[in-house]
Every structure is written in structure tokens, then in C-alpha cells.
Design a protein around this motif. Structure first.
Motif, short mmCIF file in Angstrom:
data_model
loop_
_atom_site.label_atom_id
_atom_site.label_comp_id
_atom_site.label_asym_id
_atom_site.label_seq_id
_atom_site.Cartn_x
_atom_site.Cartn_y
_atom_site.Cartn_z
N ARG A 65 0.87 -8.48 52.48
CA ARG A 65 2.25 -8.05 52.74
C ARG A 65 2.97 -7.71 51.43
O ARG A 65 3.88 -6.87 51.42
CB ARG A 65 3.03 -9.16 53.45
N ARG A 124 7.78 -10.36 56.84
CA ARG A 124 8.02 -9.15 56.06
C ARG A 124 9.45 -9.12 55.51
O ARG A 124 9.71 -8.61 54.42
CB ARG A 124 7.75 -7.91 56.90
N TYR A 174 10.25 -1.82 54.27
CA TYR A 174 10.27 -2.48 55.58
C TYR A 174 11.58 -2.10 56.27
O TYR A 174 12.66 -2.14 55.67
CB TYR A 174 10.19 -4.00 55.41
#
Length: 386
Positions: free
Chosen positions: A195, A117, A201
């Protein structure tokens, strides 16, 4: 002389009184290079300088993440696996000064899943180096692995020197190669591809936002990646799906984040508005059932083993002309997949597709007398031109 059997896919519209599909020229795109591709067929809808070798900046991370996803798929790596953060991959490495980071630190646990990520969403250069060292032992060895995958995928005008995309004179790719790479990510690793549509994130108490602003403005867009260096300019590789059609757009060397977003949106809207992905024949579809000589059956189905999907101007699907040309004498034995002719698809007289017509069922040889009788019939037919 080959026998031609003509059929029309759907209704072949009469010319008189029918409005023709009009496809305007692609939009003008203010970029060093660009390409718009149908992900399902590879058809190039629009392009300019698609094979120009250019610095990719953080678009490099598409290949880094491809290698990572491949290692996971092959079972050599797990998303739960812990990674040691070296001084080289530390966010405070002076090489990374002023660049995008995940903010990993030596001595602090980080998993492959977190780094994944950190690469895809936060575009962390530190995360790419940590992954490179963990997978291949060094950045140099990982770059060689990237180039091996590039060769296997047919990225013929790309060469990678690092995992992050910071400038190097021998580090380059093209709009066409990035489109191919993106299609491979979408096709081969759907879990990993998911993703790319995540909007933010948080790691190390630092929340970072996905720089692909189209994700927030166009619900059909679900990836992929932005890139920027002063040398490369602003780039964006994006993919969107509307209905049954998925497009991949690549723009390189634009002047600003707003420009790359707007040019990409213009390309995607053009592709979806004026083109469609058309499934013309299903896998295993029968086209004819011709005479088979010297076999246990007199007739057998022939057609295509794989589905035939083409990119067409929107509204032209029903005007595709299908031509099937079979060999003069089809003889047993036949195995499934044996070629017995040629399929040609045309639109307005232009060739769209040409490929084999094959046996869809196996045909075993007939008995001695059945074969002998067919030999006599074939001889008589040759004498009388039948």
C-alpha cells in the motif's frame, strides 16, 4: 588446544597492485536526527543522533498501520469489515483542524481496507482514530496496544499516546526505532507494505496524493511515510530496493518537504553506491567434515544452520577471511544443531561475525566395541599428542 582450520571465501586478493575499496564519509544531513540501515542485516551504514527522542508527527501512523496489519494477519480483522465512524473520529472533530484527513463521516459506511489506505496514503488522522476505536474500543486502549507492540519489537526509546501523532509531551520515538519498525512492516506484512507505494487514493470523491514524492522520482523507492507538525518539523521514512539490497532511511526534523526528500535521496544513493548486502554462507552450508569419535560413522559434516548475510563495503566480498575453530574431540551422540566449534569472519583484521559451527547431521552412538576402540585410540592420541 583448539585446532584451527582456515579457509578463504572466494579469492583472497593479493595486496600488491590491488585497488582498495574506498568508502567516503557519509553525506552531511540537515536534520535533527537520521539513520540509514540495511534492511536485511540491520547494519547501520550512517547515523546521527539515532536514539534522540523526538516527536514523530504522522510517522506515528507506521505503528498504527503495523497494529492494523497484525490484527488482519492474526485473523481478528478483515479488510472487508465495516467500521462505525464515531463523532470522535469524524473529520470535523476540532482536534483535527488543519491536519491531514481521509474525510470520513458518521453514518457513511467505511471498510477496514479503505481506512488502511486512508492511513497509509492520505495520512488521515480521522482514519487512525476510527481504526483505533474499532480494534481496541478507545484511543487510550489502542495506544497501550501500540506500546505493547513497540516493546515486543525492541523499540526501546518510543512511547505512543495516540494513533495519529498530533503533539503530546509523552509521545515520542527515535530514528533507530522507526527504522526497526519499518523493517518489521516490510518483513512481516508484504501485502500491507505494498500500500505504501500507491501514489494516490480517492475517498468521498476527494482524491489525495501520497506525500512521499520520492515514489514519483526514484523507481527503487517503494515506501514508507512522511510526517509533519510545527513541533516535529518535516520527517520521512523511506525504503528502496536496488538489486539484492534494500535500505531503510529515516530523517527527522528537516526544514521543508523538499529538504526531507533531498536528504533522504542523498542517504539512499550513498548507501547503494558504497555498500552491498553479501550472502556469505547459505543455510545448511558445510564447512568441514571432521572426525567424530564413538559414533556409528567416523566423519560427519559441520557448518551453519542459517544463512549468514552481512553488509560490506562494495567490492570487499572476496576479501572476507573465514576461520573455523573446532573443539578437540567431537563425540557421539550428536544432534543436528549441536555446537562443535566457532566460525569467525574477518575483513581487514576487523571482526565481522562470530557464531557457532554446528552438526549438520545427527550421529548416533556406535556399538560397544566401536566405542571401546575409539576410547583406546583417543587415549593413545593423548599420549603422543596426535
Amino acid at each position: 588446544m583448539r585446532r584451527l582450520a582456515f579457509a578463504i571465501l572466494g579469492l583472497f586478493l593479493a595486496a600488491q597492485g590491488q585497488a582498495q575499496s574506498i568508502v567516503p564519509a557519509p553525506p552531511q544531513v540537515a536534520a535533527e536526527a537520521f539513520i540509514l540501515v540495511d534492511a536485511a542485516t540491520g547494519f547501520v551504514i550512517a547515523s546521527e543522533k539515532p536514539d534522540a527522542a523526538l516527536p514523530p508527527a504522522s510517522l506515528t501512523k507506521l505503528m498504527t498501520s503495523y497494529v492494523l496489519a497484525n490484527e488482519i494477519a492474526e485473523g481478528r480483522l478483515s479488510r472487508d469489515e465495516q467500521v462505525v465512524v464515531s463523532e470522535n473520529s469524524w473529520s470535523q472533530n476540532p482536534v483535527f483542524n488543519g491536519s491531514s484527513l481521509m474525510w470520513i463521516e458518521p453514518g457513511k459506511d467505511v471498510t477496514i481496507g479503505e481506512l488502511e489506505r486512508g492511513i497509509v496514503i492520505a495520512s488521515g488522522n480521522d482514519a487512525t482514530v476510527a481504526v483505533a476505536e474499532h480494534i481496541a474500543g478507545s484511543e487510550e486502549a489502542f495506544a497501550e496496544l501500540m506500546n505493547q507492540h513497540a516493546e515486543r519489537l525492541g523499540l526501546s526509546n518510543s512511547h505512543f499516546m495516540n494513533s495519529h501523532g498530533l503533539p503530546d509531551p509523552n509521545h515520542y520515538t527515535t530514528a533507530r526505532d522507526l527504522a526497526k519498525l519499518s523493517a518489521a512492516i516490510i518483513r512481516e506484512f508484504p501485502e500491507h507494505y505494498a500500500r505504501y507505494k500507491e501514489l494516490d487514493y480517492t475517498y468521498n470523491d476527494i482524491k489525495q496524493y501520497n506525500r512521499n514524492k520520492l515514489l514519483r522520482e526514484d523507481p527503487s523507492v517503494d515506501g514508507l511515510k512522511t510526517g509533519y507538525t510545527s513541533e516535529a518539523g518535516y520527517g520521512l521514512v523511506a525504503s528502496a530496493k536496488r538489486g539484492d539490497m534494500r535500505l531503510i532511511s529515516v530523517v527527522l526534523g528537516t526544514s521543508s518537504p523538499t529538504a526531507r526528500k533531498n536528504e533522504t535521496r542523498s542517504l539512499l544513493n550513498y548507501g547503494f553506491r558504497f555498500y552491498e548486502t553479501a550472502r556469505l554462507l547459505d543455510a545448511g552450508e558445510e564447512l568441514e567434515k571432521p572426525r567424530v569419535w564413538k559414533g556409528q560413522v567416523d566423519y560427519a559434516p559441520v557448518g551453519v544452520l542459517d544463512e549468514i548475510v552481512l553488509t560490506l563495503p562494495r567490492g570487499k566480498r572476496q576479501q572476507v577471511e573465514q576461520r573455523v575453530a573446532l573443539v578437540d574431540d567431537i563425540e557421539a551422540p550428536l544432534a543436528v544443531g549441536d555446537s562443535v566449534g566457532t566460525l569467525t569472519l574477518l575483513l581487514d583484521g576487523e571482526l565481522l561475525y562470530q557464531g557457532p559451527v554446528v552438526a549438520l547431521e545427527a550421529v548416533a552412538p556406535g556399538g560397544f566395541f566401536a566405542r571401546l576402540w575409539d576410547i583406546i585410540l583417543m587415549w593413545l592420541a593423548s599420549l603422543f599428542g596426535g
